[in-house]
Design a protein around this motif. Structure first.
Motif, PDB file in Angstrom:
ATOM      1  N   SER A  20       0.821  -1.268  -0.148  1.00 35.07           N
ATOM      2  CA  SER A  20      -0.062   0.101   0.010  1.00 35.07           C
ATOM      3  C   SER A  20       0.668   1.423   0.056  1.00 35.07           C
ATOM      4  O   SER A  20       2.037   1.301   0.511  1.00 35.07           O
ATOM      5  CB  SER A  20      -0.747   0.111   1.160  1.00 35.07           C
ATOM      6  OG  SER A  20      -0.211   0.318   2.421  1.00 35.07           O
ATOM      7  N   GLU A  53       0.761   3.711   2.014  1.00 34.63           N
ATOM      8  CA  GLU A  53       0.712   4.018   3.215  1.00 34.63           C
ATOM      9  C   GLU A  53       2.105   3.261   3.914  1.00 34.63           C
ATOM     10  O   GLU A  53       2.947   3.967   4.565  1.00 34.63           O
ATOM     11  CB  GLU A  53      -0.389   3.689   4.133  1.00 34.63           C
ATOM     12  CG  GLU A  53      -1.640   4.851   3.718  1.00 34.63           C
ATOM     13  CD  GLU A  53      -2.223   4.149   2.422  1.00 34.63           C
ATOM     14  OE1 GLU A  53      -3.290   4.985   1.991  1.00 34.63           O
ATOM     15  OE2 GLU A  53      -1.905   3.049   2.306  1.00 34.63           O
ATOM     16  N   TYR A  54       2.205   1.934   3.417  1.00 34.08           N
ATOM     17  CA  TYR A  54       3.160   1.049   4.024  1.00 34.08           C
ATOM     18  C   TYR A  54       4.474   1.889   3.369  1.00 34.08           C
ATOM     19  O   TYR A  54       5.595   1.777   4.171  1.00 34.08           O
ATOM     20  CB  TYR A  54       3.065  -0.298   3.479  1.00 34.08           C
ATOM     21  CG  TYR A  54       4.335  -1.233   3.951  1.00 34.08           C
ATOM     22  CD1 TYR A  54       4.593  -1.791   5.451  1.00 34.08           C
ATOM     23  CD2 TYR A  54       5.439  -1.151   2.998  1.00 34.08           C
ATOM     24  CE1 TYR A  54       5.664  -2.412   5.625  1.00 34.08           C
ATOM     25  CE2 TYR A  54       6.537  -1.860   3.387  1.00 34.08           C
ATOM     26  CZ  TYR A  54       6.691  -2.577   4.442  1.00 34.08           C
ATOM     27  OH  TYR A  54       7.665  -3.024   4.894  1.00 34.08           O
ATOM     28  N   ALA A  59       5.297   4.801   2.493  1.00 34.68           N
ATOM     29  CA  ALA A  59       5.456   6.022   2.797  1.00 34.68           C
ATOM     30  C   ALA A  59       6.005   5.783   4.259  1.00 34.68           C
ATOM     31  O   ALA A  59       6.789   6.676   4.642  1.00 34.68           O
ATOM     32  CB  ALA A  59       4.304   6.877   2.901  1.00 34.68           C
ATOM     33  N   LYS A  60       5.655   4.958   5.064  1.00 31.85           N
ATOM     34  CA  LYS A  60       6.185   4.828   6.541  1.00 31.85           C
ATOM     35  C   LYS A  60       7.546   4.019   6.457  1.00 31.85           C
ATOM     36  O   LYS A  60       8.395   4.286   7.403  1.00 31.85           O
ATOM     37  CB  LYS A  60       5.312   3.976   7.235  1.00 31.85           C
ATOM     38  CG  LYS A  60       5.642   3.802   8.546  1.00 31.85           C
ATOM     39  CD  LYS A  60       4.289   3.194   9.340  1.00 31.85           C
ATOM     40  CE  LYS A  60       4.713   2.880  10.842  1.00 31.85           C
ATOM     41  NZ  LYS A  60       3.664   2.293  11.601  1.00 31.85           N
ATOM     42  N   GLU A  91      -4.266  -3.153   3.833  1.00 32.07           N
ATOM     43  CA  GLU A  91      -4.418  -2.504   5.322  1.00 32.07           C
ATOM     44  C   GLU A  91      -2.875  -2.071   5.529  1.00 32.07           C
ATOM     45  O   GLU A  91      -2.947  -1.344   6.521  1.00 32.07           O
ATOM     46  CB  GLU A  91      -5.014  -3.293   6.209  1.00 32.07           C
ATOM     47  CG  GLU A  91      -4.078  -4.246   6.618  1.00 32.07           C
ATOM     48  CD  GLU A  91      -4.792  -5.176   7.905  1.00 32.07           C
ATOM     49  OE1 GLU A  91      -5.960  -4.887   8.192  1.00 32.07           O
ATOM     50  OE2 GLU A  91      -3.931  -5.900   8.483  1.00 32.07           O
ATOM     51  N   GLY A  92      -2.088  -2.283   4.714  1.00 30.58           N
ATOM     52  CA  GLY A  92      -0.672  -1.585   4.972  1.00 30.58           C
ATOM     53  C   GLY A  92       0.178  -2.407   5.922  1.00 30.58           C
ATOM     54  O   GLY A  92       1.110  -1.856   6.721  1.00 30.58           O
ATOM     55  N   ARG A 118      -4.728   1.752  -4.987  1.00 31.49           N
ATOM     56  CA  ARG A 118      -4.758   1.008  -3.652  1.00 31.49           C
ATOM     57  C   ARG A 118      -3.417   0.483  -3.232  1.00 31.49           C
ATOM     58  O   ARG A 118      -3.183   0.216  -1.939  1.00 31.49           O
ATOM     59  CB  ARG A 118      -6.089   0.208  -3.341  1.00 31.49           C
ATOM     60  CG  ARG A 118      -7.376   1.125  -3.440  1.00 31.49           C
ATOM     61  CD  ARG A 118      -8.485   0.149  -3.160  1.00 31.49           C
ATOM     62  NE  ARG A 118      -8.621  -0.772  -3.942  1.00 31.49           N
ATOM     63  CZ  ARG A 118      -9.554  -0.915  -5.136  1.00 31.49           C
ATOM     64  NH1 ARG A 118     -10.191   0.279  -5.452  1.00 31.49           N
ATOM     65  NH2 ARG A 118      -9.665  -1.913  -6.174  1.00 31.49           N
TER      66      ARG A 118
END
Length: 308
Positions: A168, A170-171, A173-174, A233-234, A253
């Motif tokens: 994802s 989000e994953y 980016a983190k 869901e990351g 997504r």
């Protein structure tokens, strides 16, 4: 005793995994079932079943006989339907097995549309890819990834595919984006379990150089749909068929990483090893409902995948 009834009896024994249960289904006593099976084996001079007090299994000769019985009984049933209902009538069961992701995203809507056109067809959709013996399973059509080892079956490519690593936004980016396969050892990976084997050694090829990386997964599942859910869901990076996640990729997504590397669950370098195939038993006279569904499946699947 009529050979046709012997075939029906033998198929029932295999289906119910024993003489007693098959006898109850056919309305015959255990003694009668035993006598008829012995007579059948004496007729051909071979042992068809290995029998114990709790279990029966097919011998090599029994497997050949069972496969022939299934085909003959199906042909008889189809002929009866044609005689009783006319050549335009399409009815009967249609049993399909497919992986969960593909089954829900693609096969389910195609099957539902087919059954609207042919309401007398009764569909059975099994969402798994654990079928090891199609002849004994009673499944008409198996949809699966990968190449086919059993030359007695027919395999047709439904769609070309490839494995992709994805996560994802989000994953990434983190945790950052891996730039080489070796970077995966520092990432949270999501791994499949198949036949009790943890598929945590991922294979890559960069030009002529092959490379295998053993990742340290944070989560495992034997269900590809669960792996996809975790990726969405990351929870980490997943190794998936592009067909399973192409809609997620198209809608941002999920994002693919390490593009340009050839990836797979195994060491095969064949591009077809990740393709989606339709597998079924070779039959001279295939039931009309199966022929029609196969044509419908290929036509609709091509249309649905091209839209995405």
């Amino acid at each position: 005793m009529d050979k046709f009834y012997d075939m029906a009896m033998f198929v029932s024994i295999v289906k119910h995994h024993g003489l007693a249960a098959a006898g109850r289904d056919l309305g015959l006593s255990p003694a009668t079932m035993t006598t008829r099976l012995q007579a059948l084996e004496e007729r051909y001079g071979v042992k068809l079943l290995n029998r114990s007090t709790r279990h029966v299994s097919l011998t090599d000769s029994g497997e050949l006989y069972h496969k022939a019985c299934i085909e003959i009984l199906d042909n008889v049933s189809e002929t009866e339907n044609l005689i009783l209902n006319g050549v335009k009538e399409v009815k009967g069961s249609l049993k399909i097995s497919a992986p969960k992701d593909i089954g829900k995203q693609y096969i389910l809507p195609i099957l539902s549309e087919f059954c609207k056109q042919y309401p007398d067809v009764v569909p059975y959709l099994y969402l798994n890819d654990d079928i090891s013996n199609i002849a004994e399973s009673g499944i008409d059509i198996v949809i699966r990834y990968g190449e086919l080892a059993d030359s007695s079956l027919i395999s047709r490519r439904l769609s070309s595919s490839q494995r992709v690593l994805c996560a994802s936004p989000e994953y990434l980016a983190k945790h950052g984006t891996p730039l080489t396969p070796q970077d995966l050892v520092n990432h949270d990976c999501l791994a499949m379990i198949r036949s009790h084997e943890e598929l945590k050694t991922w294979h890559f090829q960069d030009q002529d150089k092959k490379n295998a990386i053993t990742v340290i997964p944070k989560r495992f599942s034997d269900d590809g749909e669960v792996i996809r859910y975790w990726a969405l869901e990351g929870a980490g990076i997943a190794l998936k068929s592009v067909l399973d996640v192409q809609d997620d990729i198209h809608n941002l997504r999920l994002v693919t990483v390490l593009n340009g590397y050839m990836t797979n669950f195994n060491t095969s370098t064949s591009a077809s090893s990740a393709d989606l195939n339709v597998v079924y038993i070779s039959k001279k006279y295939q039931p009309k409902r199966i022929r029609l569904f196969l044509d419908f499946l290929f036509e609709r699947f091509s249309y649905m995948t091209q839209k995405q």
